[in-house]
Design an enzyme around this catalytic site. Structure first.
Site, PDB file in Angstrom:
ATOM      1  N   GLU A   1      38.736  45.864  34.462  1.00  0.00           N
ATOM      2  CA  GLU A   1      39.087  45.984  33.039  1.00  0.00           C
ATOM      3  C   GLU A   1      38.636  44.737  32.270  1.00  0.00           C
ATOM      4  O   GLU A   1      38.098  44.831  31.157  1.00  0.00           O
ATOM      5  CB  GLU A   1      40.606  46.178  32.891  1.00  0.00           C
ATOM      6  CG  GLU A   1      41.126  47.531  33.357  1.00  0.00           C
ATOM      7  CD  GLU A   1      41.275  47.610  34.878  1.00  0.00           C
ATOM      8  OE1 GLU A   1      41.072  46.582  35.560  1.00  0.00           O
ATOM      9  OE2 GLU A   1      41.603  48.701  35.372  1.00  0.00           O
TER      10      GLU A   1
ATOM     11  N   SER B   1      39.291  41.400  37.190  1.00  0.00           N
ATOM     12  CA  SER B   1      39.430  42.856  37.339  1.00  0.00           C
ATOM     13  C   SER B   1      38.334  43.608  36.581  1.00  0.00           C
ATOM     14  O   SER B   1      37.691  43.067  35.674  1.00  0.00           O
ATOM     15  CB  SER B   1      40.803  43.299  36.827  1.00  0.00           C
ATOM     16  OG  SER B   1      40.843  43.183  35.414  1.00  0.00           O
TER      17      SER B   1
ATOM     18  N   GLN C   1      40.083  27.635  45.644  1.00  0.00           N
ATOM     19  CA  GLN C   1      39.928  27.685  44.187  1.00  0.00           C
ATOM     20  C   GLN C   1      41.285  27.985  43.566  1.00  0.00           C
ATOM     21  O   GLN C   1      41.778  29.108  43.663  1.00  0.00           O
ATOM     22  CB  GLN C   1      38.904  28.777  43.849  1.00  0.00           C
ATOM     23  CG  GLN C   1      38.700  29.071  42.390  1.00  0.00           C
ATOM     24  CD  GLN C   1      37.765  30.262  42.205  1.00  0.00           C
ATOM     25  OE1 GLN C   1      36.938  30.562  43.072  1.00  0.00           O
ATOM     26  NE2 GLN C   1      37.894  30.952  41.097  1.00  0.00           N
TER      27      GLN C   1
ATOM     28  N   GLU D   1      30.084  32.827  41.165  1.00  0.00           N
ATOM     29  CA  GLU D   1      30.858  33.776  41.958  1.00  0.00           C
ATOM     30  C   GLU D   1      30.247  35.166  41.881  1.00  0.00           C
ATOM     31  O   GLU D   1      30.430  35.982  42.775  1.00  0.00           O
ATOM     32  CB  GLU D   1      32.306  33.797  41.437  1.00  0.00           C
ATOM     33  CG  GLU D   1      33.272  34.597  42.271  1.00  0.00           C
ATOM     34  CD  GLU D   1      34.688  34.492  41.743  1.00  0.00           C
ATOM     35  OE1 GLU D   1      35.566  34.069  42.488  1.00  0.00           O
ATOM     36  OE2 GLU D   1      34.918  34.815  40.553  1.00  0.00           O
TER      37      GLU D   1
END
Length: 376
Positions: A359, A357, A122, A240
Site C-alpha cells: 500500500e 508495504s 537496521q 534495499e
C-alpha cells in the site's frame, strides 16, 4: 575487471570450491545454522577477493562496477549457497554506511561486514508507527558529549545476531516529523540494549524487538548531520530495492525451476505456469535496468517502488503455484522438500509487507511518480 571476465572467473572458482562452500547441515537448517553458513561463505569469498569487487577501495574493496556485486549474489543464490534475504543485508546497509559515516569509521567497519565477521541490523520500524518513519518516537538526547537513547524498535531483522545497528532516532520535537530525525551507528553490546526475538508464522525468529534504555552512543557515531536521518533513510531504501531484489529474483527463478521439475505430471496448469513465468521475467527485466542505472551512477529514488511491487507480486505467485501443484507435500509433508516449501509459502505472505508495504509503495508511485495528488 569487467562483468564478463568476472562471471567466467567467479563461476570457475565456485565450481572448484563447491564442497567448501556447501552447508554442513541438511535441508534449510535453523536460522543459527544459516547465519553460521553465511559467515563461512562470505569469509571464503572475501579472502578470495570476490566479495571485495564492486566496493570502493577506501573501504577495503577492489573497485569496479556494482554489477559485479549483483552477479556474485545471483551466482551464490542460484547455486543454493546462500539464503538471499540474510545475504542481501550487506547490500542494504553497507552503501549508506559508506555514504554517511566518517571515512575512517566506514573504512574500519565495512570490511567486517563484507567478510562475514559481523552482522548488522537496521533499526527503523517502531510499534505503533510501523514503516511511517516520520512518526518515529525512539528518542536521542545529547547529554555530556554523547547521545543518550531511549525507546523501542520492532521487526528488526537479525538483531539477535548483530554486532552493530543503523538506528534512526528522534532528536527534534515530535512535531518535527521527518526533519527531526538523526541516524547513528550503534554497537549492539552497549549497556541498556535488550533484544527480544519474535517467532513468525513460518517458524523462524528472524525479527526482534529491540529496547533502548539510557543507551549511550558517542557523538562521532552520528551518520550524516544531526537532523539528517530522513536523508539517510531515503538513501538506504533504494539500495534495499535494487541489488537486494535482484538477488531475490534469482532465488525465485531457481525455486520456480525446481517446482516444475518436482511437480507430478499434469499437476501444473500450463497457463498458470506461463503467467508466473511472465511475471518473474517482467520483474527481472525491470530489476536488471535498475542495476544498470546504479552502475551508471544515477541516484535511485521513488521509482524503485515499482521494483518492490513487482517482486512482491511474483514472490506470492510462485508459492501460490507451488500450493496448487504439490498441496499435500507443501501442507502436510514433514520430510523431504515439504517443510521448505511450507516455510517459504508462509514467508511469501510477508512479501507485500516487509521493506515497505504494497500500500505504501503504491501511494509513492501514485503521488511521486504519477502526480496523482495527496492521500484523501
Amino acid at each position: 575487471m569487467n562483468l564478463d571476465e568476472f562471471r567466467v572467473e567467479l563461476d570457475a572458482w565456485l565450481d572448484e570450491h563447491d564442497a567448501e562452500l556447501r552447508a554442513e547441515h541438511e535441508g534449510v537448517g535453523t536460522l543459527e545454522q544459516q547465519m553460521a553458513h553465511l559467515s563461512q561463505v562470505k569469509r571464503l569469498a572475501y579472502d578470495a577477493g570476490w566479495m571485495r569487487w564492486g566496493w570502493p577501495e577506501r573501504v577495503g574493496g577492489l573497485g569496479g562496477s556494482p554489477l559485479l556485486r549483483g552477479y556474485l549474489g545471483e551466482a551464490l543464490t542460484t547455486r543454493d549457497l546462500v539464503e538471499p534475504g540474510i545475504y542481501s543485508m550487506t547490500e542494504v546497509l553497507a552503501p549508506t554506511m559508506i555514504d554517511y559515516a566518517r571515512p575512517d569509521l566506514a573504512a574500519e567497519m565495512v570490511p567486517r561486514l563484507l567478510r562475514g565477521d559481523e552482522t548488522w541490523c537496521q533499526g527503523f520500524s517502531e510499534p505503533g508507527t510501523g514503516s511511517n518513519l516520520g512518526s518515529l518516537m525512539c528518542r536521542a538526547v545529547e547529554v555530556d558529549g554523547a547521545w543518550r537513547v531511549n525507546g523501542q524498535k520492532v521487526w528488526t531483522s537479525l538483531a539477535q545476531f548483530a554486532q552493530r545497528c543503523v538506528l534512526l532516532t528522534r532528536t527534534g520535537t515530535p512535531e518535527s516529523a521527518h526533519r527531526g530525525i538523526t541516524a547513528m551507528f550503534v554497537d549492539m553490546d552497549t549497556p541498556g540494549i535488550t533484544v527480544r526475538p519474535l517467532r513468525t508464522m513460518h517458524g523462524v525468529e528472524e525479527f526482534s524487538e529491540v529496547f533502548f534504555d539510557d543507551v549511550v552512543v558517542p557523538l562521532d557515531r552520528t551518520l550524516g548531520d544531526v537532523g539528517q536521518g530522513w536523508a539517510v533513510a531515503m538513501d538506504l531504501l533504494p539500495y534495499e530495492r535494487s541489488t537486494a531484489l535482484w538477488h531475490r529474483g534469482a532465488y525465485l527463478h531457481r525455486r520456480l525451476s525446481q517446482l516444475i521439475e518436482q511437480a507430478p505430471e499434469g499437476a501444473l496448469d500450463p497457463a498458470a505456469v506461463g503467467e508466473v513465468f511472465c511475471q518473474l521475467f517482467a520483474f527481472r527485466s525491470r530489476s536488471l535496468a535498475t542495476q544498470h542505472r546504479l552502475d551508471a551512477g544515477e541516484t535511485l529514488g521513488a521509482e524503485t517502488s515499482i521494483d518492490k511491487v513487482l517482486l512482491a507480486t511474483v514472490e506470492q505467485a510462485v508459492f501460490d503455484l507451488a500450493l496448487d501443484a504439490i498441496p499435500d507435500e507443501l501442507v502436510l509433508g514433514d520430510t523431504g522438500t515439504g517443510p521448505r516449501w511450507r516455510s517459504e509459502f508462509l514467508y511469501s505472505r510477508a512479501a507485500t509487507i516487509y521493506g515497505g508495504s504494497a500500500e505504501i509503495q503504491r501511494n509513492i508511485i501514485a503521488r511521486r511518480l504519477l502526480d496523482l495528488g495527496a492521500d484523501r
